[in-house]
Enzyme design. Structure first.
Site, PDB file in Angstrom:
ATOM      1  N   LYS A 135      44.805  -2.171   6.234  1.00  0.00           N
ATOM      2  CA  LYS A 135      43.404  -2.255   6.684  1.00  0.00           C
ATOM      3  C   LYS A 135      43.396  -2.169   8.198  1.00  0.00           C
ATOM      4  O   LYS A 135      44.377  -2.528   8.848  1.00  0.00           O
ATOM      5  CB  LYS A 135      42.776  -3.597   6.267  1.00  0.00           C
ATOM      6  N   ASP A 175      34.805   1.382   5.720  1.00  0.00           N
ATOM      7  CA  ASP A 175      34.497   0.007   5.296  1.00  0.00           C
ATOM      8  C   ASP A 175      33.217  -0.335   6.063  1.00  0.00           C
ATOM      9  O   ASP A 175      32.480   0.586   6.479  1.00  0.00           O
ATOM     10  CB  ASP A 175      35.656  -0.949   5.621  1.00  0.00           C
TER      11      ASP A 175
HETATM   12  P1  NDP Z   1      28.212  -0.977   5.103  1.00  0.00           P
HETATM   13  O1  NDP Z   1      28.482  -1.078   6.542  1.00  0.00           O
HETATM   14  O2  NDP Z   1      27.798   0.335   4.521  1.00  0.00           O
HETATM   15  O3  NDP Z   1      27.144  -2.076   4.663  1.00  0.00           O
HETATM   16  C1  NDP Z   1      27.318  -3.443   4.922  1.00  0.00           C
HETATM   17  C2  NDP Z   1      26.098  -4.154   4.446  1.00  0.00           C
HETATM   18  O4  NDP Z   1      26.305  -5.565   4.442  1.00  0.00           O
HETATM   19  C3  NDP Z   1      24.903  -3.914   5.361  1.00  0.00           C
HETATM   20  O5  NDP Z   1      23.730  -3.914   4.600  1.00  0.00           O
HETATM   21  C4  NDP Z   1      24.971  -5.133   6.290  1.00  0.00           C
HETATM   22  O6  NDP Z   1      23.744  -5.460   6.905  1.00  0.00           O
HETATM   23  C5  NDP Z   1      25.314  -6.198   5.275  1.00  0.00           C
HETATM   24  N1  NDP Z   1      25.751  -7.438   5.912  1.00  0.00           N
HETATM   25  C6  NDP Z   1      25.115  -8.603   5.833  1.00  0.00           C
HETATM   26  N2  NDP Z   1      25.708  -9.546   6.532  1.00  0.00           N
HETATM   27  C7  NDP Z   1      26.750  -8.984   7.091  1.00  0.00           C
HETATM   28  C8  NDP Z   1      27.742  -9.480   7.962  1.00  0.00           C
HETATM   29  N3  NDP Z   1      27.778 -10.737   8.400  1.00  0.00           N
HETATM   30  N4  NDP Z   1      28.703  -8.630   8.329  1.00  0.00           N
HETATM   31  C9  NDP Z   1      28.677  -7.359   7.929  1.00  0.00           C
HETATM   32  N5  NDP Z   1      27.738  -6.824   7.111  1.00  0.00           N
HETATM   33  C10 NDP Z   1      26.778  -7.643   6.709  1.00  0.00           C
HETATM   34  O7  NDP Z   1      29.567  -1.475   4.383  1.00  0.00           O
HETATM   35  P2  NDP Z   1      30.063  -1.211   2.888  1.00  0.00           P
HETATM   36  O8  NDP Z   1      28.924  -1.124   1.951  1.00  0.00           O
HETATM   37  O9  NDP Z   1      31.051  -0.109   2.934  1.00  0.00           O
HETATM   38  O10 NDP Z   1      30.897  -2.541   2.616  1.00  0.00           O
HETATM   39  C11 NDP Z   1      30.307  -3.704   2.053  1.00  0.00           C
HETATM   40  C12 NDP Z   1      31.395  -4.594   1.490  1.00  0.00           C
HETATM   41  O11 NDP Z   1      32.118  -3.884   0.472  1.00  0.00           O
HETATM   42  C13 NDP Z   1      32.461  -5.062   2.482  1.00  0.00           C
HETATM   43  O12 NDP Z   1      32.906  -6.343   2.095  1.00  0.00           O
HETATM   44  C14 NDP Z   1      33.595  -4.054   2.267  1.00  0.00           C
HETATM   45  O13 NDP Z   1      34.837  -4.593   2.671  1.00  0.00           O
HETATM   46  C15 NDP Z   1      33.513  -3.870   0.762  1.00  0.00           C
HETATM   47  N6  NDP Z   1      34.094  -2.665   0.201  1.00  0.00           N
HETATM   48  C16 NDP Z   1      33.747  -1.425   0.670  1.00  0.00           C
HETATM   49  C17 NDP Z   1      34.279  -0.294   0.090  1.00  0.00           C
HETATM   50  C18 NDP Z   1      33.874   1.074   0.505  1.00  0.00           C
HETATM   51  O14 NDP Z   1      34.341   2.030  -0.115  1.00  0.00           O
HETATM   52  N7  NDP Z   1      33.013   1.245   1.487  1.00  0.00           N
HETATM   53  C19 NDP Z   1      35.258  -0.394  -1.003  1.00  0.00           C
HETATM   54  C20 NDP Z   1      35.488  -1.744  -1.460  1.00  0.00           C
HETATM   55  C21 NDP Z   1      34.930  -2.808  -0.868  1.00  0.00           C
HETATM   56  P3  NDP Z   1      23.493  -5.126   8.451  1.00  0.00           P
HETATM   57  O15 NDP Z   1      23.248  -3.645   8.487  1.00  0.00           O
HETATM   58  O16 NDP Z   1      22.323  -5.931   8.814  1.00  0.00           O
HETATM   59  O17 NDP Z   1      24.743  -5.505   9.182  1.00  0.00           O
HETATM   60  O1  2IT Z   2      37.936  -2.349   0.702  1.00  0.00           O
HETATM   61  C1  2IT Z   2      38.185  -1.196   0.293  1.00  0.00           C
HETATM   62  O2  2IT Z   2      38.803  -1.002  -0.760  1.00  0.00           O
HETATM   63  C2  2IT Z   2      37.718  -0.065   1.087  1.00  0.00           C
HETATM   64  N1  2IT Z   2      37.070  -0.277   2.098  1.00  0.00           N
HETATM   65  C3  2IT Z   2      38.050   1.332   0.671  1.00  0.00           C
HETATM   66  C4  2IT Z   2      39.425   1.712   1.121  1.00  0.00           C
HETATM   67  C5  2IT Z   2      39.821   3.151   0.907  1.00  0.00           C
HETATM   68  O3  2IT Z   2      40.924   3.464   1.353  1.00  0.00           O
HETATM   69  O4  2IT Z   2      39.084   3.931   0.302  1.00  0.00           O
END
Ligand code: NDP
Ligand code: 2IT
Length: 458
Positions: A135, A175
Site C-alpha cells: 500500500k 484508493d
Molecule cells: P473515494 O476517495 O472514492 O471515496 C471516499 C469516500 O469516503 C468519500 O465519499 C469521502 O468523503 C468519504 N469519507 C468520509 N469520511 C472520510 C474520512 N475521514 N477520510 C476519507 N474519506 C472519508 O475512496 P474509495 O471509494 O476508493 O475508498 C473508500 C474505502 O474503500 C476506503 O476505505 C478504501 O481503502 C476502500 N477500498 C477501496 C477500493 C478501491 O478499489 N477503490 C478497494 C477496496 C477497498 P469526502 O469526499 O467528504 O472526503
Molecule cells: O484496498 C484495496 O484493495 C484497494 N484500494 C485496491 C487495490 C488494488 O490494487 O486494486
C-alpha cells in the site's frame, strides 16, 4: 473473535503481539489490525505452534519486507512550493508482486499505510490470484486543488515512486483520493521516466490505455456479490431489503448501483460533511454527477431531489448511522463505526454489515455485531473484488488482450463466490459457525503461511 491478549492461550502468540505492540506503540491503526487478525488465528497457531515458532513465522509476518518514505515537493498554482510526504509499504511478497492502492488524504501516516498493507496481504491471498500485499500514498489533500495541481503533485510523487515499482515488482492502484484521473497522471509520468510502455505497472487505468472494463465498478459490485452469498447461506433474501451506504466515492457508488440492481432500496449515502436521506431510494445518477463530474459536496443532492433530507455530521456518530436499515454498508474510511455507533445500528434492527471500506468498524464494534447475531462481511474478503479485478487487469495487460465487461464481471462474481466459500468453510472447520470475520483471517493465513514456510527464512 477478538480475544484480548490476557485471554490468549498461546504464549507464542501473546509474546508476538506484545512485542510488536511495544515496538510500534505509536501506530494505533496498525496495532488494531494486527490484533484483530492475529488473535483470531489462535486455533490455527496452537495446532502448528512448534513449526511456526521454529521458523519465526509470526515475527516475520508482522514486519514489513520494506517501507519507503520520501519527500514530494510540488509547486501550487500560486507559484508556492509545497512539500508532502509519500510512502510505499511493501509488506509481504510471498504470493506475488506487492499489490495495493495509493491513498491521498491528509490523515495518511505510517500507521495507516501499515494497517492497510497488512490487511492487503490477507485480502490478496483470498482472491486466489498471485498478488502480495502492499500500500502507499501521501498526506496530500486533493480537496480544493485544481486539475493542474493534482497533475503536478502526481508527477512529483511518481518521480520518486518509480524507483520502487514495476509490473513484476509492485503494482499500485487507486484508493481514497486516487481515481482514474490520478492514475492517468501517475502512469504518464512513469512512462516518460522509464521510456517504455509497461502497462501492468499500475491498475485502474483508463480504458483507452490498458485499463480493464469493470475495474471501476469492481469493489462495489464485489461487495454486493459477497453480501448476497452471505445472506443466501443464512436463508435470507437480499431482494427487498433496505440499505444505508456510508461514503459516496468509488466503492460506495458502485455498491449502490449493484445493490439497486439486486432489488435493494438504498435510502442514504454520505460524505465526510454529512448525509442525505431519500426515503424513495437514492437517485444514483444525481450522486454520480455530484461526485464523479462536479467533485462537489453531497449536500448538492437537495438540488436534484428537494424532498430529500440533509443532516450535517457532528458528534462521534456519523449522521448516517442514525438511519434505520436492514443492511449497513460502510464504504468510506477506517473506524467509521465504533462501539457506540454499533449499539445504535443493533438497536435499529439491522441484520447485516458489509465492509466495503478497509477496517471501517473498530474491533469492539465487530465483536458487538457478532454477539448480537448480525452477519458481518469483513472488509478483507468483501471488498477484495477491487484488487481481484486489478489482477485481472494485469492479466489482460500481459497477454495484450481485453475482455468484455460481461467477461470481467462474470470472473469477478466467481471470485467473490469463491472468497465467501473459503470464509465459510474455514469458519466451520474451526467451529466458528457463521463468523466470516474469523473465517477470512484463517483462510488467508493458511495460504500465506504455507507460501512463507515453503520459501524459507527470508
Ligand atoms: P473515494 O476517495 O472514492 O471515496 C471516499 C469516500 O469516503 C468519500 O465519499 C469521502 O468523503 C468519504 N469519507 C468520509 N469520511 C472520510 C474520512 N475521514 N477520510 C476519507 N474519506 C472519508 O475512496 P474509495 O471509494 O476508493 O475508498 C473508500 C474505502 O474503500 C476506503 O476505505 C478504501 O481503502 C476502500 N477500498 C477501496 C477500493 C478501491 O478499489 N477503490 C478497494 C477496496 C477497498 P469526502 O469526499 O467528504 O472526503
Ligand atoms: O484496498 C484495496 O484493495 C484497494 N484500494 C485496491 C487495490 C488494488 O490494487 O486494486
Amino acid at each position: 473473535m477478538i480475544t484480548s491478549e490476557r485471554q490468549l492461550r498461546s504464549d507464542y502468540l501473546r509474546k508476538v503481539i506484545e512485542e510488536t505492540e511495544a515496538k510500534n506503540s505509536h501506530e494505533k491503526e496498525f496495532i488494531q489490525a494486527l490484533k484483530e487478525v492475529l488473535s483470531s488465528l489462535e486455533p490455527v497457531i496452537i495446532k502448528n505452534e512448534e513449526l511456526f515458532k521454529s521458523v519465526s513465522l509470526l515475527e516475520r509476518l508482522v514486519e514489513p519486507e520494506r517501507i519507503v518514505s520520501f519527500r514530494v515537493p510540488w509547486i501550487d498554482d500560486k507559484g508556492q512550493v509545497q512539500v508532502n510526504r509519500g510512502y510505499r509499504v511493501q509488506f509481504n511478497g510471498a504470493i506475488g508482486p506487492y499489490k495495493g492502492g495509493l491513498r491521498f488524504h491528509p490523515s495518511v501516516n505510517q500507521s495507516i499505510m501499515k494497517f492497510l498493507s497488512f490487511e492487503q496481504i490477507f485480502k490478496n491471498a483470498l482472491t486466489g490470484l498471485p498478488i502480495g500485499g502492499g500500500k502507499g500514498g501521501s498526506d496530500f489533500d486533493p480537496k480544493g486543488k485544481s486539475d493542474f495541481e493534482i497533475m503536478k503533485f502526481c508527477q512529483s510523487f511518481m518521480n520518486e515512486l518509480q524507483k520502487y515499482i514495476g509490473q513484476d515488482l509492485d503494482v499500485p492502484a487507486g484508493d481514497i483520493g486516487v481515481g482514474g484521473r490520478e492514475i492517468g497522471y501517475l502512469f504518464g509520468q512513469y512512462r516518460k521516466i522509464k521510456n517504455t510502455y509497461e502497462a501492468g505497472v499500475l491498475t485502474g487505468k483508463g480504458l483507452e490505455y490498458g485499463g480493464s472494463l469493470a475495474r471501476r465498478e469492481a469493489t462495489g459490485y464485489g461487495l454486493m456479490y459477497f453480501m448476497r452469498e452471505m445472506l443466501n447461506a443464512n436463508n435470507i433474501e437480499l431482494n427487498g431489503k433496505t440499505a444505508i451506504i456510508s461514503g459516496s466515492g468509488n466503492v460506495a457508488i458502485y455498491a449502490c448501483e449493484k445493490a439497486q440492481a439486486l432489488g435493494v432500496k438504498v435510502v442514504a449515502m454520505c460524505d465526510s460533511s454529512g448525509c442525505i436521506y431519500d426515503e424513495n431510494g437514492i437517485n444514483l445518477n444525481a450522486i454520480k454527477e455530484i461526485k464523479e463530474v462536479k467533485r462537489a459536496r453531497i449536500k448538492e443532492y437537495l438540488n436534484y431531489v428537494p424532498t430529500a433530507k440533509y443532516t450535517e455530521n457532528n458528534g462521534t456518530t456519523p449522521a448516517i448511522y442514525n438511519i434505520k436499515a436492514d443492511i449497513i454498508l460502510p464504504c468510506a474510511t477506517q473506524n467509521d463505526i465504533n462501539l457506540e455507533t454499533a449499539k445504535i445500528i443493533v438497536a435499529n434492527g439491522a441484520i447485516a454489515v458489509g465492509e466495503g471500506a478497509n477496517m471501517p468498524c473498530t474491533n469492539e464494534a465487530v465483536e458487538y455485531f457478532i454477539e448480537n447475531k448480525l452477519l458481518v462481511a469483513p472488509g478483507k474478503a468483501a471488498n477484495a473484488g477491487g484488487v481481484a479485478t486489478s489482477a485481472l487487469e494485469m492479466s489482460q495487460n500481459s497477454t495484450r488482450c481485453s475482455w468484455t465487461f460481461e467477461e470481467v464481471d462474470q470472473k469477478l462474481e466467481k471470485i467473490m463466490i469463491n472468497i465467501f466459500k473459503q470464509c465459510s468453510e474455514s469458519a466451520k472447520e474451526y467451529d466458528f459457525d457463521n463468523n466470516y470475520v474469523v473465517g477470512a483471517n484463517i483462510a488467508a493465513f493458511k495460504k500465506i503461511s504455507g507460501a512463507m514456510i515453503a520459501q524459507g527464512i527470508i
